[in-house]
Design an enzyme around this catalytic site. Sequence first.
Site, PDB file in Angstrom:
ATOM      1  CE  LYS A 130      -3.644   2.370   2.467  1.00 29.46           C
ATOM      2  NZ  LYS A 130      -4.611   2.342   3.554  1.00 29.46           N
ATOM      3  CE  LYS A 185      -6.003   1.908  -0.699  1.00 32.86           C
ATOM      4  NZ  LYS A 185      -6.409   2.054   0.649  1.00 32.86           N
TER       5      LYS A 185
HETATM    6  C1  PBG Z   1      -7.270   3.347   5.257  1.00 39.62           C
HETATM    7  C2  PBG Z   1      -7.668   3.309   3.824  1.00 39.62           C
HETATM    8  C3  PBG Z   1      -7.499   4.298   2.857  1.00 39.62           C
HETATM    9  C4  PBG Z   1      -8.051   3.801   1.665  1.00 39.62           C
HETATM   10  C5  PBG Z   1      -8.545   2.531   1.947  1.00 39.62           C
HETATM   11  N1  PBG Z   1      -8.264   2.231   3.270  1.00 39.62           N
HETATM   12  C6  PBG Z   1      -6.997   5.671   2.969  1.00 39.62           C
HETATM   13  C7  PBG Z   1      -5.625   5.957   3.360  1.00 39.62           C
HETATM   14  O1  PBG Z   1      -4.756   5.103   3.503  1.00 39.62           O
HETATM   15  O2  PBG Z   1      -5.390   7.138   3.562  1.00 39.62           O
HETATM   16  C8  PBG Z   1      -8.099   4.517   0.367  1.00 39.62           C
HETATM   17  C9  PBG Z   1      -9.043   3.985  -0.655  1.00 39.62           C
HETATM   18  C10 PBG Z   1      -9.321   4.882  -1.802  1.00 39.62           C
HETATM   19  O3  PBG Z   1      -8.670   5.906  -2.014  1.00 39.62           O
HETATM   20  O4  PBG Z   1     -10.253   4.558  -2.558  1.00 39.62           O
HETATM   21  N2  PBG Z   1      -8.327   2.933   6.097  1.00 39.62           N
END
Ligand code: PBG
Length: 328
Positions: free
Chosen positions: A199, A252
């Site tokens: 991520k 991601k």
């Molecule tokens: C954290 C989380 C995020 C997203 C999914 N889970 C945000 C982040 O890490 O700031 C982002 C998903 C998206 O942008 O569609 N709970």
Amino acid sequence: MSAQFPVARPRRLRRTPALRRLAAETRLAPADLVLPMFVKEGIGEPAPIASMPGVVQHTRDSLRKAAHEAVDAGVGGLILFGIPAVKDAVGSGADDPEGIVQTAVRDLKADLGDAAVVMTDLCLDEFTDHGHCGILTERGEIDNDATLERYASIARAQAAAGVDVVAPSGMMDGQVAAIRAALDDSGHPELPVLAYSAKYASAFYGPFRDAAECAPVFGDRSTHQQDPANSDESLREVFLDLEEGADMVMVKPAGPYLDVVRRVRDAVDVPVVAYQVSGEYAMIEAAAGKGWIDRERAIDESLIAIRRAGADIVLTYWATEAATRLTR
Ligand code: PBG
């Protein structure tokens, strides 16, 4: 004469739609798609999200309705994000048995049974008043190991509510092991963990932070999320998560990291999931809204590209729409 022309003629297989369909190397099926959904505690009407046209923060009722629509379209799964009415420093709403995510899971499992896989995002940022993914030290830094205890407790609460898969997204070191142990010790050894393994600290989460009301009030997430410059590091994260017991791994965002999706796919033998995030959604919707690109073609192309890169499962806010198009 004809010998001077090319002998191999790839265009032969492109001549008709039926030939192109038969020769396609990659297929996308509704069951490959997972719909991320937002549910907010204590609202009377669904609330539109300005930066994600077509996506809303659901009420409990509108969530049920939208979940039915997704399942009717053949979507393989749903992943829930909850926005609590009240936030605090430790994110108490996240593991409250009556918290919004646990309530929504019970609603959906009662409605849908096993017609679709119900997943939960497992993190603290939607629930903390400071918007960070963990517990903070006095100096305002994330306390990795104190946060793991919170994640373990959230895992137990989500499992007790009846979720099918938990998906830890906080990128804390050791989170998968902590959650696996919590699930096993609380009588849920059968519950799979989908790890957000690779991520990235991405600008493409911008609209999500409006949707989930979780923008950090100070600082950012670059001390725990990955640097966009790195891809070897993704493999390190993926292998650590697998050693800790992850059943599926995620990359991601998806579109800007297709090379990482491919590397992970080639390196592991578990399902690879890619998350087409809010900013990827917003960019296509915005350009289409201006009439600059063909919306449906751009959506479908973005999804098949993620599959072609090697993702087995794709999280996308267009899941219901794309699934409907795939089956018509
Ligand atoms: C954290 C989380 C995020 C997203 C999914 N889970 C945000 C982040 O890490 O700031 C982002 C998903 C998206 O942008 O569609 N709970």
